[in-house]
Every structure is written in structure tokens, then in C-alpha cells.
Design a protein around this motif. Structure first.
Motif, short mmCIF file in Angstrom:
data_model
loop_
_atom_site.label_atom_id
_atom_site.label_comp_id
_atom_site.label_asym_id
_atom_site.label_seq_id
_atom_site.Cartn_x
_atom_site.Cartn_y
_atom_site.Cartn_z
N LEU A 1 69.07 13.92 55.30
CA LEU A 1 67.69 14.20 56.02
C LEU A 1 67.18 14.61 55.21
O LEU A 1 66.92 14.60 54.35
CB LEU A 1 68.41 15.82 56.16
N ILE A 2 65.82 14.06 55.50
CA ILE A 2 64.74 13.68 54.36
C ILE A 2 62.97 14.06 55.84
O ILE A 2 63.10 13.76 55.97
CB ILE A 2 63.93 12.22 54.01
N HIS A 3 62.74 15.19 54.52
CA HIS A 3 61.23 16.09 54.85
C HIS A 3 60.63 14.58 54.30
O HIS A 3 60.39 14.65 52.91
CB HIS A 3 61.32 16.79 54.48
N PHE A 4 59.18 14.16 54.76
CA PHE A 4 58.73 13.04 54.49
C PHE A 4 56.89 13.53 54.66
O PHE A 4 56.75 13.19 55.58
CB PHE A 4 58.57 11.43 54.72
N PHE A 5 56.62 13.72 53.48
CA PHE A 5 55.25 14.11 53.57
C PHE A 5 53.92 13.63 53.26
O PHE A 5 54.11 12.33 51.83
CB PHE A 5 54.67 15.88 53.03
N GLY A 6 52.48 13.44 53.25
CA GLY A 6 51.72 12.79 52.56
C GLY A 6 49.96 12.61 53.80
O GLY A 6 50.51 12.44 54.95
N PRO A 7 48.82 12.23 53.27
CA PRO A 7 48.23 12.75 53.89
C PRO A 7 47.69 11.01 54.56
O PRO A 7 48.25 10.04 54.36
CB PRO A 7 46.54 12.30 52.73
N LYS A 8 47.27 11.04 55.56
CA LYS A 8 47.04 9.67 56.38
C LYS A 8 46.37 8.53 55.83
O LYS A 8 45.17 8.89 54.89
CB LYS A 8 45.80 10.39 58.00
N ARG A 9 46.82 7.76 55.80
CA ARG A 9 45.45 6.87 54.95
C ARG A 9 46.90 6.19 53.92
O ARG A 9 45.68 5.61 53.11
CB ARG A 9 44.30 6.28 55.23
N PRO A 71 51.13 20.49 50.17
CA PRO A 71 52.25 20.80 49.81
C PRO A 71 52.54 22.15 50.18
O PRO A 71 53.86 22.60 49.66
CB PRO A 71 51.50 19.80 47.97
N ALA A 72 51.02 23.23 49.79
CA ALA A 72 51.16 25.01 49.44
C ALA A 72 52.57 25.15 50.68
O ALA A 72 52.15 26.24 50.49
CB ALA A 72 50.27 25.22 48.86
N ASP A 73 51.79 24.28 52.29
CA ASP A 73 52.25 24.50 52.49
C ASP A 73 54.06 24.15 53.23
O ASP A 73 54.14 24.89 54.31
CB ASP A 73 51.04 24.49 54.10
N ILE A 74 54.62 23.64 52.76
CA ILE A 74 55.41 23.31 52.81
C ILE A 74 56.58 23.89 53.08
O ILE A 74 58.14 23.72 54.89
CB ILE A 74 56.58 21.54 52.16
N LEU A 138 42.74 18.32 49.62
CA LEU A 138 44.18 17.65 50.33
C LEU A 138 45.24 16.57 48.90
O LEU A 138 45.78 16.77 48.98
CB LEU A 138 44.60 17.22 51.50
N TRP A 139 43.88 15.65 49.00
CA TRP A 139 44.25 14.79 47.71
C TRP A 139 45.17 15.63 46.41
O TRP A 139 45.73 15.16 45.77
CB TRP A 139 43.64 14.12 47.54
N GLU A 140 44.43 16.47 45.83
CA GLU A 140 44.29 17.34 44.76
C GLU A 140 45.62 17.50 44.36
O GLU A 140 46.50 17.48 44.29
CB GLU A 140 43.09 18.02 44.33
#
Length: 265
Positions: A1-9, A71-74, A138-140
Motif C-alpha cells: 500500500l502506498i499513499h501518494f501525495f503532490g500538488p497538482k501539475r 503535508p501537515a494534514d496527511i 502549498l509548495w513550501e
């Protein structure tokens, strides 16, 4: 299982597409379940959690993706809090992952998409509603996580650097050799694809599908070098500090003059 996070684009879909294609090539008996961006903090239409439990955990790789989650909301996400119910595997086989892209080209792709949605009159969409300061924060957040200044992903984690991913064969090979993927012979399947999600590339759509290496993904910033939103973002001291730590002092080469001129206005 992998949770994958990232900003759009951020190149999320390229990386995810390659993970799926190369996993199947290396482990053809495995089943891959992709749950893409269906869970968001506070969203009322999140699907029932119990409907997503995988039937055969032993032979299943589940990838749960999230876009624009800070990330703080993960740790507040139900899919993270109840992840063993989602896929009952050994906790050692549960990983967090994120993708990050340099701020200049990421923001240019973001703004290109925003401007396209505004031109279509789709102001109700999430991207046009986000203030540039929120976009910057968000990027920061992802930059701090990539640098290790924060550790919301935890010890079992990957950071995919999109800039390195598209340029360096050895980088991709090393990432795929990790025991989670166990791909010893990386075929780079999907590297030349332009995935279908969100109309493909912000700039080129699907026009370069099958030859994605011809897209100028590291030169997108040039189209927004005079844009006030762009310049206010990349001239922010925190963005500059984090970007230089991640990508070196030369990351702003070519745009410094525009930044200085914008600060005099």
C-alpha cells in the motif's frame, strides 16, 4: 500500500503511470488498484470507506493518491488513520510518497491551467479559487518535507523529484530498486507517455503523447517570466531559500532581472 501525495501539475501522473506500468512488467501476477484523488480533507462526497477494501491483499498493490493536500494534514485523512482496514498488510509494507517539482516550472504549469479554466468560465473549479499565497504555502509545505525540515510522511517514505525523474535514468533505476517496487530491470515504460488526466500537459495537452521527451517541461517558466502573479510567488524569500536548497543557486538564473525589476515597481 502506498499513499501518494503532490500538488497538482507536479508531474504526478507521469510518475504514477510509470509506477503502474513498470510494476506490472516486473510482477505480472500482481493486481494494482489505483484510487486517484478521491479522498480530500473535509470533502462531503468522499466515497464510503468500507467500499474500498481490497479483496486479496497478498497479491495486491494499492496506490491511493491525493492532490493539493498539505503535508501537515496527511495524518488527518481517514485513509491514513484506517489504512490497515483499507488493505490489511504488514505495516512495514505501507509507504508514504510525494512528488515535488521546481517552483518556477510548477507554478507556470499551474497558472497555465488556471488561466485556461478562467477563459472557459470555470471559476468554480478548485484551482482558480486558490489565492496565490495559498498556492505558495502549498509548495513550501512540500519543499520542507522534501528537505527533511518536516516529517509528516514518516520513516517509510519516498520523495520523487520530478526534475530528476525526467532527466536521470539512474535516478529512476534507483527508485525502482527499492524493495517496495523490487524492479531490478527498469524498462522505463511510460516515460514518453502524456497521461490523460486533466487534459494532459498544461501547455501541450496530448500533442506529444509517445514523445513526451520533446516537451520543454523545464522551460515552462519562460511563458510567465513577466507575469505579476508568477514574480510575486518566486520572489518570496521563503520560496527562494527553499528552492535554492533543493535545486541549487542557479535555479533562478535567467529570471533574476525580472525579479529585481518587479521589486522596484
Amino acid at each position: 500500500l502506498i499513499h501518494f501525495f503532490g500538488p497538482k501539475r507536479s508531474g504526478n501522473h507521469l510518475v504514477l503511470n510509470m509506477i503502474q506500468k513498470n510494476l506490472l512488467a516486473a510482477h505480472p501476477k500482481r493486481k494494482i488498484i489505483l484510487l486517484h484523488n478521491i479522498f480530500q480533507p473535509g470533502r462531503k462526497d468522499n466515497p464510503p470507506f468500507t467500499s474500498l477494501v481490497a479483496p486479496d491483499a497478498q497479491n495486491t498493490t494499492m496506490i491511493v493518491t491525493y492532490e493539493n493536500v498539505r503535508p501537515a494534514d496527511i495524518t488527518t485523512l481517514e485513509t491514513v488513520q484506517k489504512q490497515l482496514s483499507l488493505l490489511p498488510v504488514n505495516p512495514e509494507n505501507i509507504y508514504m510518497a510525494m512528488v515535488i517539482r521546481d517552483p518556477l516550472n510548477w507554478l507556470a504549469s499551474w497558472l497555465k491551467r488556471v488561466d485556461e479554466l478562467i477563459a472557459k468560465g470555470e471559476l468554480y473549479r478548485p484551482l482558480p479559487q486558490m489565492h496565490i499565497s495559498t498556492v505558495r504555502e502549498l509548495w513550501e509545505g512540500y519543499a520542507k518535507e522534501a528537505l527533511g525540515d518536516t516529517n509528516y510522511l514518516g520513516p517509510n517514505s519516498f520523495v520523487f523529484d520530478y526534475n530528476k525523474w525526467i532527466k536521470e535514468n539512474e535516478y529512476r533505476d534507483n527508485m525502482f530498486r527499492h524493495p517496495f517496487f523490487d524492479i531490478q530491470n527498469n524498462l522505463d515504460l511510460g516515460l514518453l507517455d502524456v497521461p490523460d488526466f486533466a487534459d494532459g500537459s498544461s501547455f501541450d495537452k496530448k500533442n506529444f503523447h509517445g514523445r513526451a521527451n520533446e516537451m520543454d517541461v523545464l522551460g515552462r517558466w519562460k511563458d510567465y517570466a513577466g507575469d505579476k502573479r508568477f514574480l510575486s510567488f518566486i520572489s518570496h524569500p521563503r520560496v527562494r531559500h527553499l528552492a535554492k536548497r533543493l535545486y541549487g543557486d542557479r535555479i533562478f538564473q535567467g529570471i533574476e532581472g525580472n525579479i529585481l525589476r518587479s521589486q522596484r515597481v
